[in-house]
Design a protein around this motif. Structure first.
Motif, PDB file in Angstrom:
ATOM      1  N   ASP A 541       0.838  -1.203   0.000  1.00  0.00           N
ATOM      2  CA  ASP A 541       0.000   0.000   0.000  1.00  0.00           C
ATOM      3  C   ASP A 541       0.871   1.250   0.000  1.00  0.00           C
ATOM      4  O   ASP A 541       1.962   1.266   0.593  1.00  0.00           O
ATOM      5  N   ILE A 543       1.138   4.968   1.457  1.00  0.00           N
ATOM      6  CA  ILE A 543       0.629   5.702   2.617  1.00  0.00           C
ATOM      7  C   ILE A 543       1.326   7.049   2.697  1.00  0.00           C
ATOM      8  O   ILE A 543       2.262   7.334   1.949  1.00  0.00           O
ATOM      9  N   HIS A 549       5.077   7.071   0.873  1.00  0.00           N
ATOM     10  CA  HIS A 549       5.680   5.949   1.583  1.00  0.00           C
ATOM     11  C   HIS A 549       5.002   4.638   1.185  1.00  0.00           C
ATOM     12  O   HIS A 549       3.914   4.634   0.609  1.00  0.00           O
ATOM     13  N   ARG A 551       3.822   0.679   2.655  1.00  0.00           N
ATOM     14  CA  ARG A 551       3.621  -0.257   3.751  1.00  0.00           C
ATOM     15  C   ARG A 551       3.424  -1.637   3.155  1.00  0.00           C
ATOM     16  O   ARG A 551       2.499  -1.862   2.371  1.00  0.00           O
ATOM     17  N   VAL A 553       2.736  -5.577   4.064  1.00  0.00           N
ATOM     18  CA  VAL A 553       2.217  -6.410   5.136  1.00  0.00           C
ATOM     19  C   VAL A 553       2.310  -7.862   4.698  1.00  0.00           C
ATOM     20  O   VAL A 553       1.735  -8.261   3.674  1.00  0.00           O
ATOM     21  N   SER A 559       4.006  -5.747   9.586  1.00  0.00           N
ATOM     22  CA  SER A 559       3.937  -4.514   8.810  1.00  0.00           C
ATOM     23  C   SER A 559       5.347  -3.968   8.626  1.00  0.00           C
ATOM     24  O   SER A 559       6.095  -3.790   9.596  1.00  0.00           O
ATOM     25  N   CYS A 560       5.721  -3.709   7.359  1.00  0.00           N
ATOM     26  CA  CYS A 560       7.050  -3.194   7.017  1.00  0.00           C
ATOM     27  C   CYS A 560       6.885  -1.826   6.349  1.00  0.00           C
ATOM     28  O   CYS A 560       6.272  -1.731   5.277  1.00  0.00           O
ATOM     29  N   LEU A 561       7.408  -0.794   6.971  1.00  0.00           N
ATOM     30  CA  LEU A 561       7.300   0.563   6.451  1.00  0.00           C
ATOM     31  C   LEU A 561       8.559   0.922   5.691  1.00  0.00           C
ATOM     32  O   LEU A 561       9.677   0.636   6.126  1.00  0.00           O
ATOM     33  N   TRP A 562       8.374   1.594   4.552  1.00  0.00           N
ATOM     34  CA  TRP A 562       9.514   1.968   3.707  1.00  0.00           C
ATOM     35  C   TRP A 562       9.284   3.409   3.272  1.00  0.00           C
ATOM     36  O   TRP A 562       8.385   3.709   2.487  1.00  0.00           O
ATOM     37  N   TRP A 563      10.105   4.312   3.818  1.00  0.00           N
ATOM     38  CA  TRP A 563       9.845   5.734   3.653  1.00  0.00           C
ATOM     39  C   TRP A 563      10.314   6.270   2.304  1.00  0.00           C
ATOM     40  O   TRP A 563      11.409   5.941   1.826  1.00  0.00           O
ATOM     41  N   GLN A 606       6.797  -3.961  14.252  1.00  0.00           N
ATOM     42  CA  GLN A 606       6.822  -3.546  12.859  1.00  0.00           C
ATOM     43  C   GLN A 606       8.273  -3.368  12.434  1.00  0.00           C
ATOM     44  O   GLN A 606       9.177  -3.236  13.269  1.00  0.00           O
ATOM     45  N   VAL A 608      11.017  -1.241   9.921  1.00  0.00           N
ATOM     46  CA  VAL A 608      11.270  -0.064   9.087  1.00  0.00           C
ATOM     47  C   VAL A 608      12.393  -0.437   8.133  1.00  0.00           C
ATOM     48  O   VAL A 608      13.530  -0.706   8.556  1.00  0.00           O
TER      49      VAL A 608
END
Length: 617
Positions: A541, A543, A549, A551, A553, A559-563, A606, A608
């Motif tokens: 997704d 976000i 960014h 996300r 999943v 949940s893995c966030l990637w800025w 989570q 990052v």
């Protein structure tokens, strides 16, 4: 139970793997090591007792002291700490605003400005600089001033010419842990003075550890030994200045959202405590200013919860913002005014000026990185030419160092072979720039070993600079292992993984126990894991306010966030996921940092993402 014991990696299964103990084994974090680095014991700095008595003479005889700080975050922290602390202790003290265009050394021009503004100055006190400022010190002594230098940079022969010098990197110093920042050096002086002459003020002076800890993180000092508790104390004091945004904005769900604009910094615990007793206005303004800085960052969404206020906030948000004026050519005055100006409204206004300057700095970095990576760079990948403002060179060198994996120097482009060339160098922790350049005529560096200013006497010697960096890197790499995984642990379904991602409880325990080892930073870095993710069933997704960014999943709910990569990576990753539904693919591999995230009372693990290291076949 001991943290360190013998483990055969290949014999472990998900059921019997203690990921925290495995992490400690691979990092070499034995019980003994973890105990040793928590020690706060240290020797007394040379010259400290003498400086304490010189300060006492100044206070008892009414001599005016003018503080001359450096201009980076450590210098700002030092200057504010000294100005607030000495004011609270009853000194007649002023704070000089440095001029970053003159460089880090104290100059005769600085002395002339101080003399013109405060002609009754009798004592000069430097902080985070001055140990090698021979011309500036000579100008001060010519006026009959007592010269007191507090610094943490390496003293170069023939040595400081000040009346008294306190510096862990003095030529004759034996202080064991030389990696303390300039603000910490001055703090040790002021604390020692307080113990001897104003012991009733120790509580107030201990609060100034806030600024010493901020300087420690911002100047990338090793988070080891006395620095560890100092940083913890700074974070704790900062949290006492934070006020949660009141929930006064109606939302569509019938509740109320937080309103950072409604934050009243006077409601912070520390400000309420300070207001109960009489204190010097300069002392109070320093803490009020810090509380207002926190409000400003809350208004732009960078502080939403008390857990956001940690060493990461100091190093990745506050310090870059305070360092931004010298990167962009903007005025340095707001960086000091936010801690020294009278009036909360003025402080909030200048705090946002600092933040806006930092946004400009971010944009300029993007533009000048394009210049470095696509322009004419005949000496790449070791030396790069840039047309950026000189204050940007260090940032650019750091970016190129991260891309290339070896030391990099960014300099101005010379017009001819006889031109003097200057710039900034950055290097990984295993490379010492200053030591490498020292034996070579026409090449020099000053500052810290991995972050320093670099000078080349003539442009024709730039080829020598390249040769030295290349050859010294080859030698240094012989002692550096580059084999093995990209993280401390490998997680996922592949054969080389230490544990899977189906059960997230072991990861929760890993992060919980690892966070107990904070603070992390230079010399004691946060663990990094390598994650292997199956594309099949992966949700991707976009976000963020601008969908900038990503996300990711996993099927197990990680949940893995990637800025800031959505524009580049979203379609690619969605393509992998779609292909995986039709074709058996290998895993995607990332390096990431694990953290705990609490939302509506539910705490989960989570990740990052730092970077992608492999793609699916």
């Amino acid at each position: 139970m001991s943290i360190l014991h013998t483990v055969d990696d290949h014999s472990l299964t998900d059921e019997d793997t203690d990921l925290f103990e495995l992490l400690c084994q691979r990092r070499g974090w034995s019980d003994q090591y973890l105990k040793e680095i928590e020690s706060t014991e240290h020797d007394e700095l040379l010259g400290l007792a003498e400086m304490v008595e010189a300060l006492h003479d100044a206070r008892t005889t009414g001599k005016k002291i003018t503080i001359a700080p450096d201009f980076d975050m450590d210098g700002i922290s030092s200057g504010v700490l000294g100005y607030a602390g000495l004011s609270e202790l009853g000194f007649d003290v002023e704070l000089h605003l440095p001029n970053y265009r003159r460089g880090h050394e104290l100059t005769p021009e600085d002395i002339a400005e101080i003399h013109a503004k405060w002609p009754d100055t009798r004592v000069l006190l430097t902080c985070d600089g001055g140990v090698n400022s021979h011309r500036g010190i000579a100008a001060a002594r010519a006026l009959g001033w007592t010269t007191l230098v507090t610094d943490h940079h390496e003293e170069l022969a023939p040595g400081s010419t000040a009346d008294i010098t306190v510096d862990p990197c003095r030529i004759d110093e034996t202080y064991a842990h030389t990696g303390i920042c300039g603000a910490h050096v001055l703090y040790q002086v002021i604390e020692a003075y307080t113990r001897v002459h104003r012991s009733e003020k120790l509580w107030e002076i201990h609060l100034l550890r806030l600024f010493a800890g901020l300087g420690t993180v911002s100047d990338v000092m090793p988070v080891l030994y006395e620095n560890r508790q100092l940083v913890r104390d700074a974070i704790s004091i900062a949290r006492l200045l934070r006020v949660a945004a009141p929930k006064t904005i109606p939302n569509p769900w019938g509740g109320f959202d937080a309103d950072p604009d409604a934050i009243d910094v006077e409601q912070s615990i520390l400000m309420q405590l300070l207001r109960t007793e009489p204190h010097h206005p300069v002392f109070l303004r320093a803490f009020e200013g810090f509380a207002i800085v926190l409000k400003a960052f809350a208004q732009i969404g960078k502080i939403r919860d008390v857990d956001d206020l940690d060493e990461g906030f100091f190093g990745f948000y506050l310090a870059p913002a305070m360092n931004s004026p010298r990167r962009t050519g903007a005025s340095l005055e707001p960086c000091f005014a936010v801690f020294t100006a009278a009036g909360a409204d003025v402080k909030l206004k200048v705090a946002h000026q600092v933040i806006e300057s930092n946004e400009l700095r971010k944009q300029l970095v993007i533009e000048h990185m394009e210049e470095l990576t696509t322009g004419d760079q005949p000496l790449a990948p070791w030396v790069y030419f840039s047309d950026a403002y000189p204050g940007m060179y260090g940032l650019l060198a750091n970016r190129m160092m991260e891309l290339n994996g070896h030391p990099v120097v960014v300099v101005n482009r010379p017009a001819g072979p006889d031109d003097f060339v200057s710039g900034s160098g950055r290097a990984p922790g295993w490379f010492d720039i200053i030591t490498s350049l020292e034996p070579h005529d026409g090449l020099s560096a000053i500052g810290h070993q991995q972050a320093c200013g670099v000078r080349v006497a003539k442009a024709e010697k730039l080829g020598d600079l390249v040769a030295v960096l290349q050859e010294a890197t080859q030698v240094a790499l012989l002692a550096v292992s580059t084999d093995g995984p990209n993280g401390d642990l490998v997680l996922g379904p592949d054969a080389d993984c230490d544990a899977g991602l189906e059960d997230l409880q072991p990861l929760f325990e890993l992060v919980r126990r690892t966070e107990g080892l904070k603070p992390f930073g230079h010399g004691f870095t946060a663990p990094v894991v390598e994650i292997a993710v199956e594309p099949l069933g992966l949700r991707v997704d976009r976000i963020g306010s601008e969908s900038q960014h990503l996300r990711l999943v996993t099927r197990s709910g990680l949940s893995c966030l990637w800025w800031n990569v959505a524009e580049e990576k979203f379609d690619v990753l969605r393509g992998f996921v779609q292909r995986a539904s039709r074709t058996e693919l290998g895993t995607l591999r990332f390096t990431a940092t694990l953290q705990l995230n609490t939302f509506r009372g539910d705490t989960r693990v989570q990740a990052v993402i730092n970077e992608q290291i492999t793609t699916a076949a």
